[in-house]
Design a protein around this motif. Structure first.
Motif, PDB file in Angstrom:
ATOM      1  N   MET A   1      20.530 -55.984  35.191  1.00 28.31           N
ATOM      2  CA  MET A   1      19.491 -56.862  34.778  1.00 28.31           C
ATOM      3  C   MET A   1      18.573 -57.357  36.002  1.00 28.31           C
ATOM      4  SD  MET A   1      19.161 -59.493  31.669  1.00 28.31           S
ATOM      5  CE  MET A   1      19.967 -58.309  30.527  1.00 28.31           C
ATOM      6  N   PHE A   2      17.382 -57.586  36.193  1.00 28.84           N
ATOM      7  CA  PHE A   2      16.650 -58.100  36.897  1.00 28.84           C
ATOM      8  C   PHE A   2      15.433 -58.842  36.416  1.00 28.84           C
ATOM      9  CE2 PHE A   2      12.997 -58.029  39.802  1.00 28.84           C
ATOM     10  CZ  PHE A   2      13.644 -58.660  40.953  1.00 28.84           C
ATOM     11  N   CYS A   3      15.806 -60.181  36.881  1.00 29.18           N
ATOM     12  CA  CYS A   3      14.654 -61.139  36.224  1.00 29.18           C
ATOM     13  C   CYS A   3      13.561 -61.385  37.335  1.00 29.18           C
ATOM     14  CB  CYS A   3      15.317 -62.720  36.413  1.00 29.18           C
ATOM     15  SG  CYS A   3      16.584 -62.728  35.179  1.00 29.18           S
ATOM     16  N   ASP A   4      12.629 -60.869  36.958  1.00 25.83           N
ATOM     17  CA  ASP A   4      11.224 -60.661  37.938  1.00 25.83           C
ATOM     18  C   ASP A   4      10.522 -61.925  37.738  1.00 25.83           C
ATOM     19  OD1 ASP A   4       9.829 -59.141  39.300  1.00 25.83           O
ATOM     20  OD2 ASP A   4       8.722 -58.330  37.823  1.00 25.83           O
ATOM     21  N   CYS A   5       9.591 -62.122  38.633  1.00 22.15           N
ATOM     22  CA  CYS A   5       8.809 -63.293  38.829  1.00 22.15           C
ATOM     23  C   CYS A   5       8.098 -63.193  40.295  1.00 22.15           C
ATOM     24  CB  CYS A   5       8.946 -64.710  38.679  1.00 22.15           C
ATOM     25  SG  CYS A   5      10.115 -65.294  39.854  1.00 22.15           S
ATOM     26  N   GLY A   6       6.907 -63.925  40.586  1.00 25.08           N
ATOM     27  CA  GLY A   6       6.250 -63.591  41.873  1.00 25.08           C
ATOM     28  C   GLY A   6       6.803 -64.400  42.959  1.00 25.08           C
ATOM     29  N   VAL A   7       6.437 -64.345  44.167  1.00 25.01           N
ATOM     30  CA  VAL A   7       7.189 -64.907  45.397  1.00 25.01           C
ATOM     31  C   VAL A   7       6.894 -66.237  45.533  1.00 25.01           C
ATOM     32  CG1 VAL A   7       7.210 -64.904  47.892  1.00 25.01           C
ATOM     33  CG2 VAL A   7       6.796 -62.846  46.760  1.00 25.01           C
ATOM     34  N   ALA A   8       5.859 -66.910  44.824  1.00 21.26           N
ATOM     35  CA  ALA A   8       5.751 -68.205  44.922  1.00 21.26           C
ATOM     36  C   ALA A   8       6.739 -69.230  43.882  1.00 21.26           C
ATOM     37  CB  ALA A   8       4.054 -68.686  44.387  1.00 21.26           C
ATOM     38  N   LEU A   9       6.777 -68.423  42.698  1.00 17.79           N
ATOM     39  CA  LEU A   9       7.735 -68.992  41.616  1.00 17.79           C
ATOM     40  C   LEU A   9       9.092 -68.823  42.287  1.00 17.79           C
ATOM     41  CD1 LEU A   9       8.072 -70.153  39.137  1.00 17.79           C
ATOM     42  CD2 LEU A   9       7.984 -68.027  37.907  1.00 17.79           C
ATOM     43  N   VAL A  10       9.387 -67.802  42.988  1.00  9.20           N
ATOM     44  CA  VAL A  10      10.864 -67.698  43.548  1.00  9.20           C
ATOM     45  C   VAL A  10      10.996 -68.966  44.458  1.00  9.20           C
ATOM     46  CG1 VAL A  10      12.188 -66.417  45.263  1.00  9.20           C
ATOM     47  CG2 VAL A  10      10.973 -65.138  43.268  1.00  9.20           C
ATOM     48  N   ALA A  11      10.125 -69.161  45.208  1.00 11.60           N
ATOM     49  CA  ALA A  11      10.269 -70.319  46.411  1.00 11.60           C
ATOM     50  C   ALA A  11      10.240 -71.568  45.589  1.00 11.60           C
ATOM     51  CB  ALA A  11       8.837 -70.290  47.146  1.00 11.60           C
ATOM     52  N   GLU A  12       9.449 -71.850  44.609  1.00 13.51           N
ATOM     53  CA  GLU A  12       9.650 -73.145  43.697  1.00 13.51           C
ATOM     54  C   GLU A  12      11.042 -73.040  42.959  1.00 13.51           C
ATOM     55  OE1 GLU A  12       7.789 -74.546  39.618  1.00 13.51           O
ATOM     56  OE2 GLU A  12       6.418 -73.558  40.873  1.00 13.51           O
ATOM     57  N   ARG A  13      11.424 -72.095  42.584  1.00 17.03           N
ATOM     58  CA  ARG A  13      12.809 -72.106  41.775  1.00 17.03           C
ATOM     59  C   ARG A  13      14.049 -72.523  43.039  1.00 17.03           C
ATOM     60  NH1 ARG A  13      12.005 -67.239  37.236  1.00 17.03           N
ATOM     61  NH2 ARG A  13      10.657 -68.703  36.030  1.00 17.03           N
ATOM     62  N   PHE A  14      13.614 -71.693  43.949  1.00 12.95           N
ATOM     63  CA  PHE A  14      14.811 -71.904  45.222  1.00 12.95           C
ATOM     64  C   PHE A  14      14.832 -73.272  45.511  1.00 12.95           C
ATOM     65  CE2 PHE A  14      16.662 -71.973  49.219  1.00 12.95           C
ATOM     66  CZ  PHE A  14      17.475 -70.875  49.268  1.00 12.95           C
ATOM     67  N   THR A  58      10.379 -63.279  33.993  1.00  9.91           N
ATOM     68  CA  THR A  58      10.790 -64.893  33.761  1.00  9.91           C
ATOM     69  C   THR A  58       9.697 -65.652  34.292  1.00  9.91           C
ATOM     70  OG1 THR A  58      11.737 -64.915  36.009  1.00  9.91           O
ATOM     71  CG2 THR A  58      12.943 -64.244  34.131  1.00  9.91           C
ATOM     72  N   THR A  59       8.343 -65.032  34.332  1.00  3.15           N
ATOM     73  CA  THR A  59       7.322 -65.876  34.930  1.00  3.15           C
ATOM     74  C   THR A  59       6.824 -66.746  33.380  1.00  3.15           C
ATOM     75  OG1 THR A  59       5.618 -64.210  34.097  1.00  3.15           O
ATOM     76  CG2 THR A  59       6.207 -64.400  36.514  1.00  3.15           C
ATOM     77  N   ARG A  60       7.348 -66.505  32.188  1.00  2.09           N
ATOM     78  CA  ARG A  60       6.961 -67.227  31.025  1.00  2.09           C
ATOM     79  C   ARG A  60       8.334 -67.496  30.278  1.00  2.09           C
ATOM     80  NH1 ARG A  60       5.048 -61.867  29.973  1.00  2.09           N
ATOM     81  NH2 ARG A  60       6.300 -60.779  28.535  1.00  2.09           N
ATOM     82  N   PRO A  61       8.603 -68.393  29.245  1.00  2.00           N
ATOM     83  CA  PRO A  61       9.599 -68.571  28.679  1.00  2.00           C
ATOM     84  C   PRO A  61      10.525 -67.187  28.050  1.00  2.00           C
ATOM     85  CG  PRO A  61       7.874 -70.334  28.081  1.00  2.00           C
ATOM     86  CD  PRO A  61       7.323 -69.259  28.725  1.00  2.00           C
ATOM     87  N   VAL A  62      11.559 -67.152  28.198  1.00  2.92           N
ATOM     88  CA  VAL A  62      12.433 -66.120  27.870  1.00  2.92           C
ATOM     89  C   VAL A  62      13.097 -66.189  26.475  1.00  2.92           C
ATOM     90  CG1 VAL A  62      14.153 -64.492  28.500  1.00  2.92           C
ATOM     91  CG2 VAL A  62      12.664 -65.203  29.988  1.00  2.92           C
ATOM     92  N   ASP A  63      13.007 -65.740  25.656  1.00  3.78           N
ATOM     93  CA  ASP A  63      13.743 -65.935  24.302  1.00  3.78           C
ATOM     94  C   ASP A  63      15.239 -65.460  24.637  1.00  3.78           C
ATOM     95  OD1 ASP A  63      14.899 -65.562  21.878  1.00  3.78           O
ATOM     96  OD2 ASP A  63      13.301 -64.407  20.832  1.00  3.78           O
ATOM     97  N   GLY A  64      16.009 -66.461  24.335  1.00  3.76           N
ATOM     98  CA  GLY A  64      17.483 -66.556  24.958  1.00  3.76           C
ATOM     99  C   GLY A  64      18.140 -65.500  23.921  1.00  3.76           C
ATOM    100  N   ALA A  65      17.972 -65.648  22.501  1.00  3.45           N
ATOM    101  CA  ALA A  65      18.733 -64.937  21.597  1.00  3.45           C
ATOM    102  C   ALA A  65      18.177 -63.329  21.680  1.00  3.45           C
ATOM    103  CB  ALA A  65      18.270 -65.412  20.288  1.00  3.45           C
ATOM    104  N   ALA A  66      16.876 -62.976  22.175  1.00  4.14           N
ATOM    105  CA  ALA A  66      16.671 -61.613  22.532  1.00  4.14           C
ATOM    106  C   ALA A  66      17.283 -61.159  23.642  1.00  4.14           C
ATOM    107  CB  ALA A  66      14.833 -61.584  22.543  1.00  4.14           C
ATOM    108  N   LEU A  67      17.341 -61.945  24.683  1.00  2.00           N
ATOM    109  CA  LEU A  67      17.771 -61.566  26.016  1.00  2.00           C
ATOM    110  C   LEU A  67      19.375 -61.504  25.745  1.00  2.00           C
ATOM    111  CD1 LEU A  67      17.582 -61.135  29.016  1.00  2.00           C
ATOM    112  CD2 LEU A  67      17.727 -63.779  29.566  1.00  2.00           C
ATOM    113  N   ALA A  68      20.176 -62.351  24.848  1.00  2.00           N
ATOM    114  CA  ALA A  68      21.378 -62.182  24.843  1.00  2.00           C
ATOM    115  C   ALA A  68      21.699 -60.691  24.061  1.00  2.00           C
ATOM    116  CB  ALA A  68      22.095 -63.335  23.863  1.00  2.00           C
ATOM    117  N   ALA A  69      20.568 -60.374  23.168  1.00  2.00           N
ATOM    118  CA  ALA A  69      21.174 -59.162  22.299  1.00  2.00           C
ATOM    119  C   ALA A  69      20.751 -57.907  23.275  1.00  2.00           C
ATOM    120  CB  ALA A  69      19.941 -59.198  21.126  1.00  2.00           C
ATOM    121  N   LEU A  70      19.840 -58.076  24.237  1.00  4.78           N
ATOM    122  CA  LEU A  70      19.430 -56.953  25.215  1.00  4.78           C
ATOM    123  C   LEU A  70      20.692 -56.901  26.124  1.00  4.78           C
ATOM    124  CD1 LEU A  70      17.539 -54.875  26.482  1.00  4.78           C
ATOM    125  CD2 LEU A  70      16.839 -56.724  27.764  1.00  4.78           C
TER     126      LEU A  70
END
Length: 80
Positions: A1-14, A58-70
Motif C-alpha cells: 500500500m502506498f499513501c500518495d500525496c505531493g512533495v509540498a504535503l510530504v514536507a509539511e507532514r515530515f 492522502t491529499t484529502r481525508p481517507v475513510d478509515g473503515a474503507a481503508l481497513a477493508a481494503l
C-alpha cells in the motif's frame, strides 16, 4: 500500500510529525529536512514489488473503515 500525496504535503507532514526520539528528527534543521524530502521526491512512488501497488490518495481525508477493508482484502490476496 502506498499513501500518495505531493512533495509540498510530504514536507509539511515530515516537519509536523512526532516520532520516537531515537529518530533524532528534532535535531534536524530545515536544510536537512529539505534534503530528505528532496531525496524522497527524486524517487517518489511505491516500491516495484510483485502484484502492483494499492495507491491511496492522502491529499484529502481517507475513510478509515474503507481503508481497513481494503487492507484486509490485500492481506487475503497475499495469503493466497
Amino acid at each position: 500500500m502506498f499513501c500518495d500525496c505531493g512533495v509540498a504535503l510530504v514536507a509539511e507532514r515530515f516537519r509536523a510529525r512526532e516520532r520516537h526520539p531515537g529518530h533524532l528528527d528534532r535535531e534536524l534543521g530545515a536544510e536537512r529536512v529539505d534534503e530528505r524530502v528532496a531525496a524522497w521526491a527524486a524517487h517518489p512512488g511505491p516500491l516495484g514489488l510483485d502484484g502492483g501497488p494499492v495507491v491511496v490518495d492522502t491529499t484529502r481525508p481517507v475513510d478509515g473503515a474503507a481503508l481497513a477493508a481494503l487492507a484486509g482484502e490485500v492481506g487475503a490476496l497475499l495469503a493466497g
